[in-house]
Design a protein around this motif. Structure first.
Motif, PDB file in Angstrom:
ATOM      1  N   ASP A  27      -2.873  -3.295   0.119  1.00  0.00           N
ATOM      2  CA  ASP A  27      -1.641  -2.857   0.790  1.00  0.00           C
ATOM      3  C   ASP A  27      -0.997  -1.729  -0.008  1.00  0.00           C
ATOM      4  OD1 ASP A  27       0.759  -2.515   2.089  1.00  0.00           O
ATOM      5  OD2 ASP A  27       1.219  -4.662   2.201  1.00  0.00           O
ATOM      6  N   GLU A  28      -1.204  -0.518   0.456  1.00  0.00           N
ATOM      7  CA  GLU A  28      -0.713   0.658  -0.263  1.00  0.00           C
ATOM      8  C   GLU A  28       0.797   0.845  -0.141  1.00  0.00           C
ATOM      9  OE1 GLU A  28      -3.029   4.039   0.830  1.00  0.00           O
ATOM     10  OE2 GLU A  28      -4.903   3.090   0.229  1.00  0.00           O
ATOM     11  N   SER A  29       1.432   0.081   0.736  1.00  0.00           N
ATOM     12  CA  SER A  29       2.882   0.211   0.888  1.00  0.00           C
ATOM     13  C   SER A  29       3.638  -0.523  -0.219  1.00  0.00           C
ATOM     14  CB  SER A  29       3.323  -0.324   2.255  1.00  0.00           C
ATOM     15  OG  SER A  29       3.140  -1.727   2.326  1.00  0.00           O
ATOM     16  N   THR A  35       3.501  -5.845  -5.795  1.00  0.00           N
ATOM     17  CA  THR A  35       2.136  -6.381  -5.862  1.00  0.00           C
ATOM     18  C   THR A  35       2.073  -7.539  -6.839  1.00  0.00           C
ATOM     19  OG1 THR A  35       1.191  -4.235  -5.297  1.00  0.00           O
ATOM     20  CG2 THR A  35      -0.278  -5.820  -6.367  1.00  0.00           C
TER      21      THR A  35
END
Length: 69
Positions: A27-29, A35
């Motif tokens: 999940d790059e958001s 994270t």
């Protein structure tokens, strides 16, 4: 007690946890802090399950030793 069955079921749970971990990591958001916050419960859950399995194996071993005496 069927320790092999319990271990098999825990392996299935570990696999599901790994899927969740990969979803969080991909999940790059999420920034690094988010994270890490999402990873902690997953890591803790896996460690708790591992400790439970170790305890079950120890009880099984002690039970077998006691029955042999």
């Amino acid at each position: 007690m069927d320790v092999a069955f319990i271990e098999k079921k825990l392996q299935e749970i570990y696999a599901e946890l790994e899927v969740e971990v990969m979803e969080v990591l991909m999940d790059e958001s999420l920034d690094k802090k988010q994270t890490n916050l999402r990873m902690k419960p997953l890591k803790s859950t896996k460690q708790i399950l591992k400790n439970a399995l170790d305890s079950i194996k120890m009880v099984e071993k002690l039970s077998k030793e006691e029955m042999e005496q």
